[in-house]
Design a protein around this motif. Structure first.
Motif, PDB file in Angstrom:
ATOM      1  N   GLU A  74      -7.202 -12.925   9.082  1.00  0.00           N
ATOM      2  CA  GLU A  74      -6.667 -11.715   9.899  1.00  0.00           C
ATOM      3  C   GLU A  74      -5.692 -11.030   9.093  1.00  0.00           C
ATOM      4  O   GLU A  74      -4.774 -11.701   8.562  1.00  0.00           O
ATOM      5  CB  GLU A  74      -6.178 -12.307  11.207  1.00  0.00           C
ATOM      6  N   ALA A  75      -5.486  -9.664   9.286  1.00  0.00           N
ATOM      7  CA  ALA A  75      -4.802  -9.077   8.497  1.00  0.00           C
ATOM      8  C   ALA A  75      -3.630  -8.579   9.483  1.00  0.00           C
ATOM      9  O   ALA A  75      -4.064  -7.904  10.652  1.00  0.00           O
ATOM     10  CB  ALA A  75      -5.315  -7.623   7.710  1.00  0.00           C
ATOM     11  N   SER A  77      -3.728  -3.941  14.050  1.00  0.00           N
ATOM     12  CA  SER A  77      -5.154  -4.461  14.155  1.00  0.00           C
ATOM     13  C   SER A  77      -5.736  -4.222  15.405  1.00  0.00           C
ATOM     14  O   SER A  77      -5.218  -5.252  16.266  1.00  0.00           O
ATOM     15  CB  SER A  77      -4.887  -5.782  13.380  1.00  0.00           C
ATOM     16  N   LEU A  95      -8.505  -0.742  12.857  1.00  0.00           N
ATOM     17  CA  LEU A  95      -7.255  -0.462  12.874  1.00  0.00           C
ATOM     18  C   LEU A  95      -6.683   0.524  13.750  1.00  0.00           C
ATOM     19  O   LEU A  95      -7.371   1.603  13.522  1.00  0.00           O
ATOM     20  CB  LEU A  95      -6.632  -0.721  11.348  1.00  0.00           C
ATOM     21  N   ARG A 148      -1.915 -11.880   5.324  1.00  0.00           N
ATOM     22  CA  ARG A 148      -2.927 -12.508   5.871  1.00  0.00           C
ATOM     23  C   ARG A 148      -2.462 -13.692   6.326  1.00  0.00           C
ATOM     24  O   ARG A 148      -1.936 -14.319   5.766  1.00  0.00           O
ATOM     25  CB  ARG A 148      -4.072 -12.451   5.022  1.00  0.00           C
ATOM     26  N   PHE A 207       0.036  -5.863   9.560  1.00  0.00           N
ATOM     27  CA  PHE A 207       0.566  -4.865   8.918  1.00  0.00           C
ATOM     28  C   PHE A 207       2.128  -4.750   9.377  1.00  0.00           C
ATOM     29  O   PHE A 207       2.561  -4.877  10.222  1.00  0.00           O
ATOM     30  CB  PHE A 207       0.076  -3.295   8.918  1.00  0.00           C
ATOM     31  N   GLY A 208       3.000  -4.317   8.315  1.00  0.00           N
ATOM     32  CA  GLY A 208       4.226  -4.102   8.651  1.00  0.00           C
ATOM     33  C   GLY A 208       4.352  -2.659   9.188  1.00  0.00           C
ATOM     34  O   GLY A 208       3.395  -1.988   9.233  1.00  0.00           O
ATOM     35  N   GLN A 209       5.494  -2.234   9.747  1.00  0.00           N
ATOM     36  CA  GLN A 209       5.734  -0.805  10.524  1.00  0.00           C
ATOM     37  C   GLN A 209       5.634   0.252   9.362  1.00  0.00           C
ATOM     38  O   GLN A 209       5.543   1.483   9.970  1.00  0.00           O
ATOM     39  CB  GLN A 209       6.937  -0.747  11.150  1.00  0.00           C
ATOM     40  N   ILE A 251       0.832   0.296  11.758  1.00  0.00           N
ATOM     41  CA  ILE A 251      -0.544  -0.054  11.982  1.00  0.00           C
ATOM     42  C   ILE A 251      -0.729  -1.238  12.927  1.00  0.00           C
ATOM     43  O   ILE A 251      -0.045  -2.302  12.494  1.00  0.00           O
ATOM     44  CB  ILE A 251      -1.326  -0.295  10.614  1.00  0.00           C
ATOM     45  N   MET A 285     -11.062  -7.613  14.237  1.00  0.00           N
ATOM     46  CA  MET A 285     -11.918  -7.924  12.955  1.00  0.00           C
ATOM     47  C   MET A 285     -12.852  -8.555  13.390  1.00  0.00           C
ATOM     48  O   MET A 285     -13.302  -9.599  14.301  1.00  0.00           O
ATOM     49  CB  MET A 285     -10.873  -9.084  12.357  1.00  0.00           C
ATOM     50  N   ILE A 319       3.480   0.556   2.844  1.00  0.00           N
ATOM     51  CA  ILE A 319       3.224  -0.060   3.980  1.00  0.00           C
ATOM     52  C   ILE A 319       2.748  -1.662   3.265  1.00  0.00           C
ATOM     53  O   ILE A 319       2.073  -1.418   2.438  1.00  0.00           O
ATOM     54  CB  ILE A 319       2.119   0.275   5.010  1.00  0.00           C
ATOM     55  N   PHE A 359     -10.267   0.759   2.588  1.00  0.00           N
ATOM     56  CA  PHE A 359     -10.089   1.340   3.706  1.00  0.00           C
ATOM     57  C   PHE A 359     -10.800   2.724   3.876  1.00  0.00           C
ATOM     58  O   PHE A 359     -10.915   3.456   2.704  1.00  0.00           O
ATOM     59  CB  PHE A 359      -8.394   1.874   3.797  1.00  0.00           C
ATOM     60  N   GLY A 360     -11.422   3.033   4.900  1.00  0.00           N
ATOM     61  CA  GLY A 360     -11.944   4.511   5.318  1.00  0.00           C
ATOM     62  C   GLY A 360     -10.810   5.276   5.312  1.00  0.00           C
ATOM     63  O   GLY A 360      -9.495   4.968   5.122  1.00  0.00           O
ATOM     64  N   SER A 405      -5.834   7.822   3.084  1.00  0.00           N
ATOM     65  CA  SER A 405      -6.187   6.528   3.239  1.00  0.00           C
ATOM     66  C   SER A 405      -5.203   5.638   2.696  1.00  0.00           C
ATOM     67  O   SER A 405      -4.491   6.197   1.597  1.00  0.00           O
ATOM     68  CB  SER A 405      -7.673   6.207   3.073  1.00  0.00           C
ATOM     69  N   LEU A 406      -5.121   4.351   3.050  1.00  0.00           N
ATOM     70  CA  LEU A 406      -4.075   3.435   2.338  1.00  0.00           C
ATOM     71  C   LEU A 406      -4.696   3.211   1.054  1.00  0.00           C
ATOM     72  O   LEU A 406      -5.834   2.855   0.997  1.00  0.00           O
ATOM     73  CB  LEU A 406      -3.790   2.430   3.147  1.00  0.00           C
ATOM     74  N   ASP A 455     -13.489  -6.002   4.308  1.00  0.00           N
ATOM     75  CA  ASP A 455     -13.077  -7.064   3.549  1.00  0.00           C
ATOM     76  C   ASP A 455     -13.901  -7.340   2.358  1.00  0.00           C
ATOM     77  O   ASP A 455     -15.192  -7.696   2.411  1.00  0.00           O
ATOM     78  CB  ASP A 455     -12.841  -8.431   4.314  1.00  0.00           C
ATOM     79  N   TYR A 477       0.836  -1.223   0.137  1.00  0.00           N
ATOM     80  CA  TYR A 477       0.061   0.242   0.011  1.00  0.00           C
ATOM     81  C   TYR A 477       0.893   1.301   0.006  1.00  0.00           C
ATOM     82  O   TYR A 477       2.061   1.244   0.436  1.00  0.00           O
ATOM     83  CB  TYR A 477      -0.802   0.164   1.207  1.00  0.00           C
ATOM     84  N   LEU A 520      -8.809  -5.464   0.908  1.00  0.00           N
ATOM     85  CA  LEU A 520      -9.192  -4.418   1.992  1.00  0.00           C
ATOM     86  C   LEU A 520      -9.727  -3.180   1.279  1.00  0.00           C
ATOM     87  O   LEU A 520      -8.712  -2.594   0.597  1.00  0.00           O
ATOM     88  CB  LEU A 520      -8.260  -4.414   3.319  1.00  0.00           C
ATOM     89  N   HIS A 541     -12.704  -4.595   9.694  1.00  0.00           N
ATOM     90  CA  HIS A 541     -11.320  -4.567  10.372  1.00  0.00           C
ATOM     91  C   HIS A 541     -11.481  -3.037  11.049  1.00  0.00           C
ATOM     92  O   HIS A 541     -11.547  -1.919  10.511  1.00  0.00           O
ATOM     93  CB  HIS A 541     -10.194  -4.670   9.687  1.00  0.00           C
ATOM     94  N   ILE A 571      -8.686   3.583  11.680  1.00  0.00           N
ATOM     95  CA  ILE A 571      -9.274   3.277  10.612  1.00  0.00           C
ATOM     96  C   ILE A 571      -9.953   2.061  10.207  1.00  0.00           C
ATOM     97  O   ILE A 571      -9.934   1.108  10.959  1.00  0.00           O
ATOM     98  CB  ILE A 571      -7.889   3.067   9.544  1.00  0.00           C
TER      99      ILE A 571
END
Lengths: 113, 107
Positions: A101-102, B45, B35, A97, A104-106, B43, B48, A93, B97-98, A43-44, B90, A36, B95, B33, B86
């Motif tokens: 469940e998702a 989580s 976040l 999954r 995320f990296g830093q 980010i 979910m 970023i 996103f808002g 937003s992403l 899904d 992303y 995903l 989700h 955020i």
């Protein structure tokens, strides 16, 4: 819990050079990873879906020759920003999954000067 | 119109206040989700969920599938809760996103 590690967290590079960003799933195998881009206060935006052992799927408007994605193993995906320009400066970023469940990296803050 | 809308965009609160952040979506989803993104960018989580309600510490998330709406509640808010929250849905394995809700909690 599952962890996704992204490296580097910050990078400054000169225009015209290339930058590689790594995304690793530390305790699970990820056949698919997501990259992303996030502009300030936005937003992403999904750039591409990285698929282990095959070509990445790029979203409309994302230049695949500009943003090279390699997913050579079940725990590592890399994003290379080639011939970087100042307009490539952004926050990148990755995500992976485990089941639904998702994680995320830093994130990587790229600044091109 | 965005497929995922959040409100409010910005929120300030005094420490101890009860906070609600709302998320509405217009697409079919398999899960939603919540976040948390801190100023450094990373980010985390939080939840979910695909139905009902979930609670973790001072955080509560609810979803109403029929109304296509979810809420994130923070009880007894604290300055360390300051972050961007955020909502992401899904949709066909991707995903969406808002735009996020920027929360600032003051002592």
């Amino acid at each position: 819990g599952a962890v996704v590690s992204q490296h580097p967290s910050r990078v400054i590079c000169k225009s015209g050079t290339s930058v590689k960003i790594e995304c690793r799933s530390l305790d699970f195998q990820a056949t698919t990873m997501f990259w992303y881009r996030q502009f300030p206060k936005q937003s992403l935006m999904l750039m591409a879906t990285s698929n282990e052992g095959s070509k990445a799927t790029y979203e409309q408007g994302v230049e695949k020759d500009k943003f090279l994605i390699n997913h050579a193993s079940l725990t590592l995906s890399t994003l290379t920003v080639t011939s970087a320009h100042p307009e490539d400066s952004s926050f990148y970023i990755c995500s992976a999954r485990r089941n639904t469940e998702a994680f995320f990296g830093q994130g990587t803050r790229l600044t091109v000067v | 119109k965005n497929e995922v809308e959040q409100s409010p965009q910005n929120l300030t609160a005094q420490e101890g206040e009860f906070i609600t952040i709302n998320c509405s979506y217009s697409v079919g989803i398999s899960a939603l989700h919540w976040l948390q993104q801190h100023p450094g960018g990373g980010i985390v989580s939080l939840f979910m969920l695909s139905s009902g309600k979930k609670k973790h510490g001072r955080l509560i998330a609810t979803i109403n599938i029929q109304e296509k709406h979810s809420s994130l509640h923070i009880t007894a808010s604290h300055p360390r809760d300051s972050a961007v929250y955020i909502c992401a849905v899904d949709n066909t394995d991707k995903l969406i996103f808002g735009t996020g809700t920027r929360l600032q909690v003051f002592p």
